[in-house]
Design an enzyme around this catalytic site. Structure first.
Site, PDB file in Angstrom:
ATOM      1  N   GLU A  57      45.894  22.480  40.428  1.00  5.71           N
ATOM      2  CA  GLU A  57      46.146  22.865  39.036  1.00  5.71           C
ATOM      3  C   GLU A  57      47.667  21.986  38.705  1.00  5.71           C
ATOM      4  O   GLU A  57      48.565  22.009  39.358  1.00  5.71           O
ATOM      5  CB  GLU A  57      46.499  24.244  39.063  1.00  5.71           C
ATOM      6  CG  GLU A  57      47.027  24.862  37.631  1.00  5.71           C
ATOM      7  CD  GLU A  57      46.636  26.312  37.485  1.00  5.71           C
ATOM      8  OE1 GLU A  57      47.142  26.736  36.280  1.00  5.71           O
ATOM      9  OE2 GLU A  57      46.254  26.946  38.217  1.00  5.71           O
ATOM     10  N   ASP A 131      51.047  21.100  27.239  1.00  5.68           N
ATOM     11  CA  ASP A 131      51.663  20.802  26.116  1.00  5.68           C
ATOM     12  C   ASP A 131      51.014  19.903  25.167  1.00  5.68           C
ATOM     13  O   ASP A 131      50.591  18.707  25.392  1.00  5.68           O
ATOM     14  CB  ASP A 131      53.319  20.063  26.573  1.00  5.68           C
ATOM     15  CG  ASP A 131      54.106  20.012  25.232  1.00  5.68           C
ATOM     16  OD1 ASP A 131      53.533  19.722  24.120  1.00  5.68           O
ATOM     17  OD2 ASP A 131      55.149  20.111  25.280  1.00  5.68           O
ATOM     18  N   LYS A 135      52.377  15.478  17.279  1.00 11.51           N
ATOM     19  CA  LYS A 135      52.757  14.358  16.740  1.00 11.51           C
ATOM     20  C   LYS A 135      51.907  13.083  17.389  1.00 11.51           C
ATOM     21  O   LYS A 135      51.987  12.835  18.322  1.00 11.51           O
ATOM     22  CB  LYS A 135      54.352  14.085  16.778  1.00 11.51           C
ATOM     23  CG  LYS A 135      55.093  15.120  15.920  1.00 11.51           C
ATOM     24  CD  LYS A 135      56.465  14.827  15.763  1.00 11.51           C
ATOM     25  CE  LYS A 135      57.108  15.815  15.088  1.00 11.51           C
ATOM     26  NZ  LYS A 135      58.693  15.685  15.295  1.00 11.51           N
ATOM     27  N   THR A 205      45.216  33.667  31.611  1.00 12.55           N
ATOM     28  CA  THR A 205      46.757  33.386  31.497  1.00 12.55           C
ATOM     29  C   THR A 205      47.419  34.116  30.642  1.00 12.55           C
ATOM     30  O   THR A 205      47.039  34.408  29.444  1.00 12.55           O
ATOM     31  CB  THR A 205      46.824  31.901  31.402  1.00 12.55           C
ATOM     32  OG1 THR A 205      46.768  31.502  30.481  1.00 12.55           O
ATOM     33  CG2 THR A 205      46.051  31.121  32.638  1.00 12.55           C
ATOM     34  N   ARG A 206      48.744  34.200  30.783  1.00 16.02           N
ATOM     35  CA  ARG A 206      49.388  34.690  29.911  1.00 16.02           C
ATOM     36  C   ARG A 206      49.810  33.931  28.639  1.00 16.02           C
ATOM     37  O   ARG A 206      49.875  34.426  27.545  1.00 16.02           O
ATOM     38  CB  ARG A 206      50.948  34.550  30.310  1.00 16.02           C
ATOM     39  CG  ARG A 206      51.572  33.542  30.552  1.00 16.02           C
ATOM     40  CD  ARG A 206      53.161  34.064  31.206  1.00 16.02           C
ATOM     41  NE  ARG A 206      52.979  34.724  32.470  1.00 16.02           N
ATOM     42  CZ  ARG A 206      53.893  35.399  33.036  1.00 16.02           C
ATOM     43  NH1 ARG A 206      55.109  35.253  32.506  1.00 16.02           N
ATOM     44  NH2 ARG A 206      53.762  36.065  34.141  1.00 16.02           N
ATOM     45  N   TYR A 207      49.255  32.664  28.747  1.00 12.46           N
ATOM     46  CA  TYR A 207      49.446  31.603  27.555  1.00 12.46           C
ATOM     47  C   TYR A 207      48.280  31.689  26.815  1.00 12.46           C
ATOM     48  O   TYR A 207      48.436  31.979  25.418  1.00 12.46           O
ATOM     49  CB  TYR A 207      49.564  30.174  28.085  1.00 12.46           C
ATOM     50  CG  TYR A 207      50.535  29.759  28.785  1.00 12.46           C
ATOM     51  CD1 TYR A 207      51.950  29.596  28.227  1.00 12.46           C
ATOM     52  CD2 TYR A 207      50.714  29.768  30.166  1.00 12.46           C
ATOM     53  CE1 TYR A 207      52.933  29.170  28.810  1.00 12.46           C
ATOM     54  CE2 TYR A 207      51.688  29.334  30.881  1.00 12.46           C
ATOM     55  CZ  TYR A 207      52.943  29.182  30.247  1.00 12.46           C
ATOM     56  OH  TYR A 207      54.116  28.856  30.821  1.00 12.46           O
TER      57      TYR A 207
END
Length: 226
Positions: A57, A131, A135, A205-207
């Site tokens: 991971e 992430d 941009k 997941t928490r995300y």
């Protein structure tokens, strides 16, 4: 494969909230026991004492997905890399509380660890909510790019899976564009539900939960190594 020097720079934070005493103890006492060696070739036998399927991971966050997969597959080995100190503490909590002896952690660059594994040695590679670097001028920093993907492809066994989860529309479109042009991966989806609904063997997941609370769509991609 792309020149490794073009994909080795690590972007992101390494530390967050100051650690409490118990958390610091985990870093000092438990992490050395489960840490990936800093140098030298890596293998299932070297990390876990025997030959077994390996999962990897990239950026495991607080470790809940990695730990759930490790608990579900006790005869497999799980390697997780995370540059964020507090995330490593979260994973160590799972290892301690759930007695997970089949997890190994690296606090730092995932690509450097991947490079040290044998080719065709990984059953799965996970990249969950990376992430997005939204941009355009930062697009080269995304993990879904030719250099990292060449490395992931080399390390996956034929038929192995690369899994990507994201709630960022830009990253979703980018991943579909980049992966469509590759000839070493086949998208597993045959209908919209296949990437709109989380598979049953894909722990949340928490995300993901945060994204759902904010009203975001979440996409679940699975590609097979050809």
């Amino acid at each position: 494969m792309s020149d490794p020097t073009t994909i080795r720079r690590l972007y992101g934070r390494r530390a967050g909230h100051k650690l409490r005493q118990g958390q610091a103890a985990l870093i000092e006492e438990l992490l050395p026991q489960v840490a990936v060696p800093e140098t030298g070739p890596l293998s299932a036998a070297g990390l876990f004492g025997n030959i077994r399927p390996l999962h990897f991971e990239i950026g495991f966050g607080a470790g809940e997905h990695l730990a759930a997969q490790a608990a579900a597959h006790p005869d497999h080995g799980f390697i997780g890399c995370e540059p964020f100190l507090n995330g490593v503490v979260g994973a160590l909590n799972h290892i301690r509380d759930d007695a997970l002896g089949n997890m190994r952690l690296h606090m730092g660059d995932a690509l450097g660890v991947l490079e040290r594994l044998p080719d065709a040695s990984l059953a799965r590679v996970y990249l969950l909510h990376p992430d997005p670097w939204p941009k355009a001028r930062h697009a080269k920093r995304r993990m879904v790019n030719p250099g990292p993907l060449d490395l992931i492809a080399a390390k996956l066994v034929p038929g192995g899976e690369f899994r990507l989860g994201t709630d960022d529309p830009t990253y979703c479109r980018w991943a579909m564009m980049v992966m469509r042009n590759r000839r070493d991966f086949a998208w597993c989806a045959t209908r919209a539900a296949d990437f709109l609904n989380r598979p049953t063997d894909w722990p949340p997941t928490r995300y993901e939960a945060k994204a759902r609370r904010q009203g975001h769509e979440v996409w679940y991609f699975r590609w097979t190594r050809i």
